[in-house]
Structures are given as structure tokens and as C-alpha cells.
Design an enzyme around this catalytic site. Structure first.
Site, short mmCIF file in Angstrom:
data_model
loop_
_atom_site.label_atom_id
_atom_site.label_comp_id
_atom_site.label_asym_id
_atom_site.label_seq_id
_atom_site.Cartn_x
_atom_site.Cartn_y
_atom_site.Cartn_z
N GLU A 1 0.84 -1.19 0.00
CA GLU A 1 0.00 0.00 0.00
C GLU A 1 0.89 1.25 0.00
O GLU A 1 1.87 1.30 0.73
CB GLU A 1 -0.90 0.04 1.23
CG GLU A 1 -1.99 1.10 1.09
CD GLU A 1 -2.95 1.16 2.28
OE1 GLU A 1 -2.59 0.70 3.37
OE2 GLU A 1 -4.04 1.71 2.09
N GLY B 1 3.49 2.00 10.61
CA GLY B 1 3.33 1.32 11.90
C GLY B 1 2.96 -0.14 11.70
O GLY B 1 3.49 -1.03 12.35
N MET C 1 0.59 -2.88 8.59
CA MET C 1 -0.10 -2.96 7.30
C MET C 1 -1.07 -4.14 7.30
O MET C 1 -0.70 -5.27 7.59
CB MET C 1 0.93 -3.12 6.17
CG MET C 1 0.32 -3.28 4.79
SD MET C 1 -0.68 -1.82 4.33
CE MET C 1 -1.97 -2.63 3.39
N HIS D 1 -6.60 -1.83 15.34
CA HIS D 1 -6.78 -1.07 14.09
C HIS D 1 -6.64 -1.99 12.88
O HIS D 1 -7.50 -2.02 11.99
CB HIS D 1 -5.73 0.05 14.05
CG HIS D 1 -5.73 0.88 12.81
ND1 HIS D 1 -6.22 2.18 12.79
CD2 HIS D 1 -5.29 0.64 11.55
CE1 HIS D 1 -6.08 2.68 11.58
NE2 HIS D 1 -5.52 1.76 10.80
N GLU D 2 -5.56 -2.76 12.86
CA GLU D 2 -5.33 -3.63 11.70
C GLU D 2 -6.40 -4.71 11.60
O GLU D 2 -6.86 -5.05 10.50
CB GLU D 2 -3.93 -4.26 11.76
CG GLU D 2 -2.79 -3.25 11.84
CD GLU D 2 -2.83 -2.15 10.80
OE1 GLU D 2 -3.22 -2.43 9.65
OE2 GLU D 2 -2.49 -1.00 11.13
ZN ZN Z 1 -5.05 1.66 8.80
#
Ligand code: ZN
Length: 910
Positions: free
Chosen positions: A190, A323, A325, A359-360
Site C-alpha cells: 500500500e 506502523g 499494514m 486497528h489492523e
Molecule cells: Zn489503517
């Protein structure tokens, strides 16, 4: 993706550079009329499915591929050679051709493509002619006869290098316990770097199935998105074939090859979750695995959809640009964001790991199962994952009061969105550089803030049901912002698009100004907030938002709450004659600032802070500071206001206060420093004396963290010799017995000793960096090397940032930290100018961009001119509006300095 540094770190960096603090009073407006028409053409974009048939797109945008050929499946085989740092690949892409075409256009860059051949169901194989276009990162394949509509199989062979730029397919290195260096290979695709690993249709709405095979040295291990379907030995190589993925975007494909070790799996339903690390670090995986399983199960239940992969691996990579992916089933992390020792870590370090892991995992649905159609919609992925990470961590550890800490994230968004050079959350994107620039606080923090505001406005259950509707409707496909509003509006039975479009497609946010007339009429007015030239008229001053406004009114000893949607420029509401106080933005969820008339503010203060929730106190001081920086509130009034907070014990509220003191520290001259130090001691001292140096039984994690931060502020900004002596004693005790000091205090000891340290201390901390036992400790000692004051020591640190001795994932942040050190900033700036080419070549793009944020600390008119001249003469473009924003932040700080410097001594001694 997650930002390379934690949000708290981001905040501190912003503060150091004086970029955060600007809080502002607001204006408010409202009216009884609910919906003004805000029409935005951007919501009218065609959806992904339609676009695939639409070959007209490529004439409009050179960076978009034609849509008349669509990949369905990639059968991919990659053979890696870690010693030579190369890879060789072969792929067969199954294509659907919608219109007759003599040419295929796909993405590739930095690959050598050696053959391309195509065959159809009834067409024998034929070779294509290969032409590469490096500027547009494309590969053109032409064939002697046009391909007719139908299914085709394109087979290509290619090879490439495992690069050191932490993108595409790249090499990471680490030392084992005996000091020997090893290599591994990992991917970071990304936004647009899958094309560096294999030729592909590298746009998020060209979703396809991936069947990958990795050919590796038999002593190594390979991980990809799915379970291993077969593993064999062929010609002395290990051949690992992975199961088919779901239909997904290229940027989510991942390969990791190396000497890596997994934990035992933990099952969540049918999904085994494992953490991976290089040898010797697996014992740091427990905490990450706990939050990984807790959040996965939280999301399955919240989204009402099972996890879309067949297993979930989380891998710590020693060199990693961001941080983390969210590659489906194979999430990659920088080590500090995944591996942690629960005994020695601070609360904020644990919170960081919990946040990033949650979050991931949130992305497995929001981003992976349903993906934005194009990069302008990146916020759909990132704002949601940021919002969901809060929900999941809050559910896992309610005692952490995670939503209180979210005020800090919102403040970070305000600080950028208060710039004239801000951008709307959704913003046009063409070139890859522009896509990269979208990974900023506006996408993440502002996006999450406006989602939180909407969730609180329509209610958490309605919001959740709307999200479920959206995910079900677009699973395995792509969607646009408007699709989300349609789902939420349908469930909420409210015109959500009309409400939200102003927040997503307009830049900036409103300042709400509140005044009360002698006849007890409350007037609220909305106006776009700006740090510069606030009173200037112009088109931006005509901007309007639909503002969900929640107010608390106390009258006759009784308190009531009222909610309304403000859509007009201003509104007036009668108050009861016996009204005592009014608080706007009750609960603190609104994405706007409030500016109270002085008598309104006095009434709030007189009513007592115990009447205000944490986020309300946070907003009160944060808005007041922004107003001060914008020149709407006198500095003396702000400094007087801070005296009200000596009994404050919330770490987030204190973060704003300390930020503002650091900002002043950057502005003042050497002669003013003793006055500022005395001022800081006066504000911080009572809380430090009260909290002491060691936790009390039953104390919250937040209080422990606050203790550490206040001690650090008192020892550095306050330059308190007693604190500095005690810090040195305690650090000695800590070195003899690591349990002698609370972990939350240790970073402050290190910071104070660096701040006051000499060459001996520098060498000691450098050695501690090299031999650290955990990623957090390594980072702590590394960054301490930017906090010394002697210039010779800072020069040593700077020299090492471009020597490859310090990982390039960290080096640019270290430079930025020295730019933020008042003793080192000019040195660091000279170093950046001299070594720019080298840095550009060495550092990951993202790191270079972040490093440049440090220029906002160069707060004198002379330095500002020099900065401008440098970036202008070199024609440096950091993507999107990034550079413009940094320069404006610098302008704001210099303007503040020019306005306030003369009276600052008097204000501090007031
Ligand atoms: Zn994210």
C-alpha cells in the site's frame, strides 16, 4: 495502514514543533432548519463495477488503467534469493476482456520483464511485445492480432531486486543474539507498490483471487495471506504453495520470507491467530496476541460477519516504514507496534500496541473485505479502522478510558485542519505520490472524529447496524463514501449524506462563538476556524456546516441537555432568566471549537471543574490555547486559565497544557527562559509534589502515566534541579534493579538525564540502545540521543542518521526530533540542507515527508526565510498539500512570536 509513530508520539512531535496547540474558541450557529442543501459532485462518481466497463477513464487520468480488461485471478510464483537480494517470478493472470483490444496495459516498475505470452480458450499461445513506461509505472503488451472479448490467460516472467527502501518486495536485516547479521524479505504494497513485486492491475477496485507460491531456501519460513496448501522440496528448494485468497485488492497481498518463528496459535472461532518474530523475540508476543484475539472476536460480533480469511498471522518486521499494514491474514508490523514486555512497558507503550493491533484487525472487514474504489476514498478505510480501534480497545480494557484519550487524536486533527492549507477529508488523487500524502491526520484522526460525532448523533446501535448494512452490501467489492451514507441513512432514517458531506468534502471546521445578551438570549455563530487572519473575510468565511450541537444548561440549580442541528450562520435561543452556566459541545464529541464570551467562560469556571467530563475539560483548555495562538484570546488570559488546572489529574488534559508550555519554549529567547522555567515549575510542581515518585495502591494506569509525564516536564521544561538530582538517583537504582522504579517513570528519567547529560551519559545511552532488551527500550534510548543539549553530541547523532547505523525506519524521525530540540534545531536544519540528496536516496518516502514536519520548529523570521528559499529553489514536492501545511505551521509560530515576544516576560510573571 497505521502511522509510523504512535498517536501520542505524534502529538508530542506536534507539540515540540508547536503545531498542536492551537486551540480556539468557537463560534456557534444553529437553527431550527435542519437540512441545507450541500451538493458535492464528488459523491456522484461512478462505482467500481460500472467503471470497469468504462474505457473513457484512461483518457482523463494518465494514472488510471483502462477498464476494458479486468484481472480475475493471479497464479503467482516467486523465488527469492536473500543472499543476492533478488527475486525471480512467473505469473499467470486470468483476464476478462470486455472489448476487442490489441494491447494490454498494466502496472510495473523496477522489474525486468523477460517474457509475456497470452492464450485464450480457443486461441493458441502467442508472444507479446513488452514496453515499459517508467513515468506512469506501466507496462504495455501488444499482440499481433487484437484479443477478442472473453477469457484469456497472460503468462509473464520477470525478476527484480529486494530493495532497501521498505516498499514493494524489500529486504530487512537484523542481528541475532551472537551479533551475526541475517536478511529477510517482506512486502509493503500500500498504496501503489505491488507493481514493484509483480506486474499487475494495481488499483484497489481491480479485485482478484491470488494463488501464490514461494520458492525459498529450505532453512527459511514463508508466510503469505492464506494457509499453506502444500509444501514440497524441489531441486534443493522449499516450494510453499498457499491457498487461494478471497477476491481482494493487490495492495493487500503479502509475502514474508526469513528465519521467523511463530507463537502457538490461539483460536477465535475457526481462526488460528499466531504472532511471528525473528528468533529471540517470541516471548514479547503475549500481549499482542491477547488483544489480537479479543479484538477479532469483538469485530466478528460488531460487524455481524465472520472474519473473511482462513487464518490470521501478525508479523513483526525489523525494518518497516509505517506502523503496520493490514494485509489480509498476514498483517505486518514494526516491532514496537506488536512486541512488548508487559512487565517493563509503560502504559502508553501497551496502549500503542493495543491500538495498532485492533486497528489492523478492524481493516480485515473495513478495507480488505470492502475496499474504497480509489485512493480519494482512503478515509473510508482509515477513519473507520481508527474509530473501530477505539471501540475495540475500550471494550477490552474499559478501565483505560480510551475515548478520553481520543481527545488527543481529535486535537491533532484540529491542528492541521485549522490551516488554510488543509484539505477536505476526501480529496482528488491521481499520481502515486498523491495517494501516499493521503496518509495523514486528516484521513485518520479527522475522519475518525467526524464518525464519532455521527455515531453519537444517530446513536451507537443505529450506527452499528448501518455499518453492517454497508459491509453486507459491498462484501468482496468496492464502495464510495456515498455508499456508506446511504446505508447509515437507511438505518437511521435520517438524511445522513446532507449532514456528513460538509464534514467530508469541505476543508476546515467551524469555530462556534457563544455570547449572551443582557436579555438572556444565547447567540451562537459558526465561522471557519483559522489560525491566521481570522477576521479576514473571504470565501472560506462563507463556509457552513450542519453541526450536531449538544449543550448543557444549568438554571435554577437544575441541569438539562439540549440537542439540535445547526445549519445556518447563527442562531439565537432564549435562556431561562435564572440561567447559571452553559456548556457547548457537551460530551466533547463535536468536531468544532468553542469560543465563549468572557462572562460565559467565567461562569463555567466558577461552576467548578468537577462538573465537567474529562473531554469537556480537555476541549476547554485546548480551544482556549488555539484561540490564543490565533490571536483571539490574550496570552495572559490563557496563562491565567492554566492556573486553574493545578489540581487536574487527567493525563490527556495535561497533555494540552504541557504542549502549550513546550510551544512557548520554542518561541522565547534565551533571556526569557528562566521566567518560563519558573512558570512551568509553578504550574506543574503542585501536581508532582502530590503524585510523588511511586504509584499508590489502586491507582489507575492513566495516573501512573501522568506521573511520568509531569516529572519529565518539571525536570526539562521546568529545569528543576531537585527533580534532576532525584532522577539521577532513581536511574541508578533502576539500573541495579529494574523493578525499583515504576515503568511509567523510567522514560522521564532517561529524558531528564539526556537533557542534562554529557558525553559519558551519551555513550551510556548509546550502548543501552544497541543492547536493548525490548523494541520499546531500544526506541527510548535511540530517541534520547536527540535530546542532549551539547551541540557536539547532537552532531554525532545527526551524522549517524545517514550512516545506515540507525535503521532508515527511524532515522528521519530522529532528525525531526533534533529539529524540535531548541539547542539542536539550527544544527539539524543545516544538516538537512547539506545532506538532502543523501536523505532523499536513503530514507523511505514516508519518513522523509514526516522528517520535514520538523521545520515548523524553526521559529525565527530568518530561519523561516531560509526554509522557504530552500524548498522553493529545490522545487521539493512532498505530495498533496504536505509542504504547504508545514510552511503554514511555521508561519503561525513565527507570527505568534512576533506578536507576543515583547510581552512574554510580563505575561509569564503575571
Ligand atoms: Zn489503517
Amino acid at each position: 495502514m497505521t502511522e509510523p509513530v504512535g498517536r501520542r508520539d505524534t502529538l508530542q512531535a506536534l507539540i515540540k514543533h508547536g503545531r498542536l496547540l492551537l486551540a480556539i474558541p468557537l463560534t456557534q450557529v444553529f437553527s431550527s432548519r435542519l437540512y441545507t442543501s450541500f451538493v458535492h459532485a464528488a459523491t456522484e462518481r461512478p462505482k467500481g463495477e460500472d467503471m470497469k466497463q468504462d474505457s473513457s477513464l484512461d483518457t482523463l487520468d494518465p494514472y488510471r488503467l483502462p477498464r476494458h480488461v479486468v484481472p480475475l485471478r493471479y497464479d503467482l510464483r516467486l523465488e527469492t534469493d536473500l543472499t543476492a537480494a533478488t527475486f525471480a517470478g512467473q505469473e499467470t493472470i486470468t483476464l476478462m476482456v470486455h472489448q476487442p483490444t490489441p494491447e494490454l496495459v498494466l502496472n510495473a516498475i523496477e522489474l525486468e520483464i523477460t517474457s509475456a505470452q497470452i492464450e485464450g480458450d480457443s486461441d493458441p499461445a502467442r508472444q507479446g511485445t513488452i514496453a515499459l513506461d517508467a513515468t506512469l509505472q506501466r507496462c504495455h503488451l501488444t499482440f499481433s492480432r487484437p484479443l477478442s472479448p472473453g477469457t484469456w490467460r497472460l503468462t509473464m516472467t520477470f525478476c527484480g531486486r529486494l530493495n532497501d527502501k521498505l516498499r514493494g518486495f524489500y529486504r530487512s536485516t537484523y542481528k541475532d543474539e551472537r551479533g551475526a547479521t541475517h536478511s529477510m524479505a517482506a512486502t509493503q504494497f500500500e498504496a501503489t507498490d505491488a507493481r514493484r513485486a509483480f506486474p499487475c492491475w494495481d488499483e484497489p477496485d481491480f479485485k482478484a483471487v491470488f494463488a501464490s507460491t514461494l520458492v525459498i531456501d529450505p532453512t527459511l519460513t514463508a508466510v503469505s495471506n492464506t494457509k499453506i496448501a502444500a509444501e514440497t522440496l524441489e531441486g534443493g528448494k522449499k516450494v510453499v504453495r498457499f491457498a487461494d485468497t478471497i477476491k481482494m485488492s493487490t495492495y493487500l497481498v503479502a509475502f514474508i520470507v526469513g528465519r521467523i518463528e511463530p507463537t502457538e496459535p490461539v483460536m477465535v472461532g475457526q481462526t488460528p491467530i499466531r504472532l511471528w518474530a525473528v528468533p529471540g523475540k517470541r516471548h514479547l508476543a503475549r500481549f499482542g496476541q491477547d488483544i489480537a484475539s479479543a479484538s477479532l472476536s469483538f469485530f466478528e460480533s460488531y460487524y455481524g460477519i465472520p472474519y473473511p480469511g482462513d487464518k490470521l498471522d501478525l508479523l513483526a518486521i525489523p525494518d518497516f516504514a509505517s506502523g503496520a499494514m493490514e494485509n489480509l491474514g498476514a498483517i505486518t508490523y514494526r516491532e514496537t507496534a506488536l512486541l512488548v514486555d508487559q512487565q517493563s512497558a509503560t502504559h502508553s507503550e501497551l496502549e500503542r500496541v493495543a491500538d495498532v493491533v485492533a486497528h489492523e484487525n478492524a481493516h480485515m472487514w473495513f478495507g480488505d473485505l470492502v475496499t474504497m474504489s480509489w485512493w480519494n476514498g482512503l478515509w473510508l478505510n482509515e477513519a473507520f479502522a481508527t474509530f473501530m480501534e477505539m471501540l475495540a480497545v475500550d471494550a477490552w480494557k474499559p478501565e483505560w478510558k480510551r475515548w478520553d484519550g481520543f481527545g488527543v487524536s481529535r486535537a491533532a486533527a484540529f491542528s492541521v485542519d485549522g490551516l488554510r492549507s488543509t484539505r477536505p477529508i476526501e480529496y482528488p488523487v491521481q499520481a502515486p505520490k498523491e495517494a501516499e500524502a493521503m496518509f495523514d491526520v486528516l484521513t485518520y484522526e479527522k475522519g475518525a472524529s467526524v464518525l464519532r460525532m455521527l455515531e453519537q448523533h444517530i446513536g451507537p446501535r443505529v450506527f452499528r447496524d448501518g455499518v453492517r448494512d454497508y459491509l453486507h452490501a459491498h462484501a468482496y467489492g468496492n464502495a464510495d463514501t456515498n455508499d456508506l451514507w446511504i446505508s447509515l441513512g437507511k438505518i437511521a432514517k435520517q438524511p445522513v449524506p446532507e449532514l456528513m458531506n460538509g464534514w467530508i468534502f469541505q476543508p476546515g471546521f467551524p469555530l462556534m462563538t457563544a455570547t449572551v445578551s443582557p436579555s438572556s438570549e444565547l447567540t451562537i455563530r459558526q465561522q471557519r476556524f483559522s489560525y491566521l487572519n481570522h477576521k479576514r473575510s473571504g470565501p472560506s468565511q462563507e463556509q457552513r456546516w450542519q453541526i450536531p450541537l449538544q449543550m448543557r444548561i444549568t438554571a435554577g440549580g437544575k441541569t438539562s441537555t439540549s440537542r439540535m442541528l445547526l445549519t445556518e450562520k447563527d442562531a439565537t435561543i432564549p435562556l431561562p432568566n435564572d440561567w447559571e452556566s452553559i456548556l457547548l459541545n457537551e460530551g466533547g464529541h463535536g468536531f468544532y471549537r468553542v469560543h465563549y464570551a468572557p462572562d460565559l467562560l467565567t461562569r463555567i469556571l466558577n461552576a467548578g471543574f468537577d462538573r465537567l467530563a474529562v473531554t469537556e475539560r480537555f476541549n476547554l483548555i485546548n480551544d482556549a490555547w488555539a484561540t490564543t495562538v490565533a490571536g483571539l484570546m490574550p496570552l495572559t488570559d490563557y496563562l491565567d486559565l492554566t492556573a486553574r488546572f493545578t489540581t487536574e489529574r487527567d493525563k490527556n488534559v495535561w497533555a494540552v497544557l504541557l504542549d502549550s508550555f513546550s510551544f512557548l519554549n520554542r518561541i522565547i529567547t534565551v533571556e526569557d527562559r528562566p521566567a518560563l522555567e519558573a512558570f512551568v515549575r509553578g504550574r506543574v510542581g503542585p501536581a508532582v509534589a502530590d503524585l510523588g515518585w511511586a504509584p499508590r495502591s489502586g491507582e489507575s494506569e492513566g495516573t501512573k502515566q501522568l506521573r511520568g509525564e509531569l516529572i519529565g516536564a518539571q525536570g526539562k521544561l521546568g529545569n528543576d534541579p531537585t527533580i534532576q538530582r532525584r532522577a539521577a538517583e532513581l536511574y541508578r537504582a533502576y539500573r541495579n534493579d529494574a523493578t525499583a522504579v515504576d515503568p511509567n517513570v523510567v522514560p522521564s528519567l532517561v529524558a531528564i538525564l539526556a537533557h542534562t547529560g554529557d558525553a559519558t551519559r551519551y555513550d551510556e545511552f548509546n550502548e543501552r540502545f544497541r543492547t536493548a532488551a525490548t523494541p520499546q527500550e531500544e526506541r527510548r534510548y535511540l530517541f534520547s540521543l536527540a535530546a542532549f543539549q551539547p551541540k557536539a553530541l547532537l552532531e554525532r547523532t545527526l551524522a549517524r542518521t545517514i550512516s545506515r547505523e540507525i535503521r532508515t525506519q527511524d532515522a528521519p524521525f530522529l532528525v525531526s526530533a533534533i529539529l524540535g530540540n531548541v539547542e539542536g534545531r539550527e544544527l539539524a536544519w543545516a544538516f538537512v540542507k547539506t545532506n538532502w540528496e543523501k536523505m532523499e536516496q536513503l530514507f523511505p518516502k514516508q519518513g522523509l515527508r514526516r522528517m520535514c514536519g520538523g521545520i515548523a520548529a524553526l521559529v525565527t523570521p530568518e530561519l523561516e526565510r531560509d526554509v522557504l528559499a530552500f524548498f522553493t529553489s529545490r522545487k521539493i514536492d512532498l505530495g498533496g498539500k504536505t509542504l504547504e501545511q508545514y510552511l503554514e505551521q511555521l508561519r503561525i509560530a513565527v507570527a505568534f512570536r512576533e506578536r507576543e515576544l515583547r510581552g512574554i516576560q510580563a505575561a509569564l510573571n503575571h
